[in-house]
Design a protein around this motif. Structure first.
Motif, mmCIF file in Angstrom:
data_model
loop_
_atom_site.group_PDB
_atom_site.id
_atom_site.type_symbol
_atom_site.label_atom_id
_atom_site.label_comp_id
_atom_site.label_asym_id
_atom_site.label_seq_id
_atom_site.Cartn_x
_atom_site.Cartn_y
_atom_site.Cartn_z
ATOM 1 N N THR A 190 0.802 -1.145 0.077
ATOM 2 C CA THR A 190 0.047 0.001 -0.014
ATOM 3 C C THR A 190 0.933 1.342 -0.056
ATOM 4 O O THR A 190 0.555 2.236 -0.604
ATOM 5 C CB THR A 190 -0.796 0.030 0.993
ATOM 6 N N GLN A 191 2.043 1.231 0.813
ATOM 7 C CA GLN A 191 2.736 2.259 0.634
ATOM 8 C C GLN A 191 3.352 2.759 -0.698
ATOM 9 O O GLN A 191 3.553 3.720 -1.218
ATOM 10 C CB GLN A 191 3.993 2.248 1.358
ATOM 11 N N THR A 192 3.649 1.512 -1.373
ATOM 12 C CA THR A 192 4.055 1.755 -2.900
ATOM 13 C C THR A 192 2.811 2.404 -3.782
ATOM 14 O O THR A 192 3.171 3.138 -4.763
ATOM 15 C CB THR A 192 4.621 0.404 -3.517
ATOM 16 N N VAL A 193 1.737 1.656 -3.695
ATOM 17 C CA VAL A 193 0.532 2.159 -4.413
ATOM 18 C C VAL A 193 0.069 3.553 -4.169
ATOM 19 O O VAL A 193 -0.142 4.380 -5.149
ATOM 20 C CB VAL A 193 -0.559 1.036 -4.227
ATOM 21 N N TRP A 194 0.119 3.924 -2.975
ATOM 22 C CA TRP A 194 -0.329 5.316 -2.701
ATOM 23 C C TRP A 194 0.812 6.251 -2.687
ATOM 24 O O TRP A 194 0.691 7.756 -2.418
ATOM 25 C CB TRP A 194 -0.779 5.407 -1.161
ATOM 26 N N SER A 195 1.934 6.061 -3.046
ATOM 27 C CA SER A 195 3.247 6.860 -3.168
ATOM 28 C C SER A 195 3.240 7.816 -4.149
ATOM 29 O O SER A 195 3.705 8.857 -3.996
ATOM 30 C CB SER A 195 4.468 6.093 -3.172
ATOM 31 N N LYS A 196 2.186 7.871 -5.118
ATOM 32 C CA LYS A 196 1.987 8.750 -6.353
ATOM 33 C C LYS A 196 0.591 9.237 -6.376
ATOM 34 O O LYS A 196 0.330 8.880 -7.410
ATOM 35 C CB LYS A 196 2.717 8.170 -7.399
ATOM 36 N N PRO A 197 0.218 10.059 -5.833
ATOM 37 C CA PRO A 197 -1.070 10.640 -5.784
ATOM 38 C C PRO A 197 -1.172 11.682 -7.086
ATOM 39 O O PRO A 197 -0.144 11.893 -7.448
ATOM 40 C CB PRO A 197 -1.587 11.363 -4.699
ATOM 41 N N PRO A 198 -1.996 12.372 -7.718
ATOM 42 C CA PRO A 198 -2.106 13.055 -9.034
ATOM 43 C C PRO A 198 -1.122 14.173 -8.690
ATOM 44 O O PRO A 198 -0.365 14.554 -9.589
ATOM 45 C CB PRO A 198 -3.431 13.651 -8.956
ATOM 46 N N GLU A 199 -0.894 14.792 -7.493
ATOM 47 C CA GLU A 199 -0.109 16.037 -7.379
ATOM 48 C C GLU A 199 1.088 15.640 -7.234
ATOM 49 O O GLU A 199 2.024 16.299 -7.778
ATOM 50 C CB GLU A 199 -0.681 16.808 -5.996
ATOM 51 N N ILE A 200 1.464 14.643 -6.780
ATOM 52 C CA ILE A 200 2.919 14.007 -6.938
ATOM 53 C C ILE A 200 3.264 13.784 -8.327
ATOM 54 O O ILE A 200 4.420 13.821 -8.784
ATOM 55 C CB ILE A 200 3.248 12.762 -6.082
ATOM 56 N N ALA A 201 2.408 13.068 -9.055
ATOM 57 C CA ALA A 201 2.819 12.521 -10.542
ATOM 58 C C ALA A 201 2.880 14.023 -11.251
ATOM 59 O O ALA A 201 3.760 13.983 -12.116
ATOM 60 C CB ALA A 201 1.550 11.797 -10.926
ATOM 61 N N PHE A 202 2.095 14.976 -10.902
ATOM 62 C CA PHE A 202 2.111 16.303 -11.745
ATOM 63 C C PHE A 202 3.601 16.817 -11.513
ATOM 64 O O PHE A 202 4.492 17.165 -12.223
ATOM 65 C CB PHE A 202 1.173 17.306 -11.478
ATOM 66 N N ALA A 203 3.931 16.911 -10.239
ATOM 67 C CA ALA A 203 5.246 17.363 -9.951
ATOM 68 C C ALA A 203 6.395 16.564 -10.390
ATOM 69 O O ALA A 203 7.617 17.223 -10.886
ATOM 70 C CB ALA A 203 5.457 17.442 -8.347
ATOM 71 N N LEU A 204 6.356 15.183 -10.508
ATOM 72 C CA LEU A 204 7.329 14.290 -11.415
ATOM 73 C C LEU A 204 7.416 14.937 -12.752
ATOM 74 O O LEU A 204 8.643 14.896 -13.257
ATOM 75 C CB LEU A 204 6.953 12.959 -11.097
ATOM 76 N N GLN A 205 6.301 15.006 -13.298
ATOM 77 C CA GLN A 205 6.409 15.432 -14.805
ATOM 78 C C GLN A 205 6.965 16.887 -14.705
ATOM 79 O O GLN A 205 7.894 17.074 -15.929
ATOM 80 C CB GLN A 205 5.049 15.635 -15.271
ATOM 81 N N VAL A 206 6.684 18.000 -13.892
ATOM 82 C CA VAL A 206 7.360 19.188 -13.864
ATOM 83 C C VAL A 206 8.734 19.145 -13.778
ATOM 84 O O VAL A 206 9.477 19.483 -14.392
ATOM 85 C CB VAL A 206 6.607 19.949 -13.053
ATOM 86 N N ALA A 207 9.201 18.151 -12.885
ATOM 87 C CA ALA A 207 10.616 18.062 -12.305
ATOM 88 C C ALA A 207 11.438 17.463 -13.684
ATOM 89 O O ALA A 207 12.317 18.057 -14.155
ATOM 90 C CB ALA A 207 10.763 17.240 -11.325
ATOM 91 N N THR A 208 10.772 16.578 -14.471
ATOM 92 C CA THR A 208 11.571 15.909 -15.719
ATOM 93 C C THR A 208 11.370 17.034 -16.759
ATOM 94 O O THR A 208 12.509 17.203 -17.572
ATOM 95 C CB THR A 208 10.471 14.832 -16.156
#
Length: 174
Positions: free
Chosen positions: A80-98
């Protein structure tokens, strides 16, 4: 399964828990705060449950409790830690960082500037800094690392914090 000795079953359970913990930890993007302390504690507790299972085979209730603990700390919590580690705002921030890293690389810069992060966030329809409200009119997190990244320009929370050291990004909830 009854043909295996309790010692072999307990050692096998501990090995499976360690394998699940390592795979779950590596399945998360390297730029995220992986909660290694929490992951380490759950692996430790899973191994302790396996050791209890190994040491005490006398009471059935104790076996059930340690088996449940082993399942929780060895399988449920790491997954569950792995599944919940990337909510939408984190996924967006990862895309912005890339995108910001790519922009800095294109400009032959050795570090990512705040302007790179701002341009990347705006290109994806988001914004940086906290959302100004009547209660808090001052924008925070827009001029120094860690930068607050919002997935929607006109929305406050949820948001994520992005920081760069050179070209290496770290993304975490904030």
């Amino acid at each position: 399964m009854q043909s295996l000795s309790p010692r072999v079953r307990a050692l096998g359970a501990a090995g499976v828990c360690l394998l699940i913990a390592v795979v779950a930890g590596l399945a998360v993007d390297g730029r995220l705060d992986r909660h290694w302390v929490l992951r380490g504690m759950t692996v430790f507790l899973a191994v302790c449950c396996a050791a209890l299972l190994l040491a005490d085979q006398t009471r059935r209730l104790r076996q059930i409790v340690t088996a449940v603990g082993l399942a929780m700390f060895g399988v449920v919590i790491p997954v569950t830690q792995t599944v919940w580690s990337k909510p939408p705002e984190i996924a967006f921030a990862l895309q912005v960082a890339t995108d910001a890293k790519a922009a800095a690389g294109k400009a032959s810069s050795s570090s990512v500037s705040i302007a790179d992060v701002k341009a990347a966030a705006e290109a994806r329809g988001g914004a940086i800094g906290s959302f100004p409200t009547e209660k808090s009119p001052q924008v925070r997190g827009a001029d120094a690392y860690p930068i607050i990244v919002r997935a929607k320009r006109d929305q406050g929370r949820p948001w994520a914090c992005v920081s760069f050291t050179g070209l290496d990004a770290k993304v975490r909830p904030c």
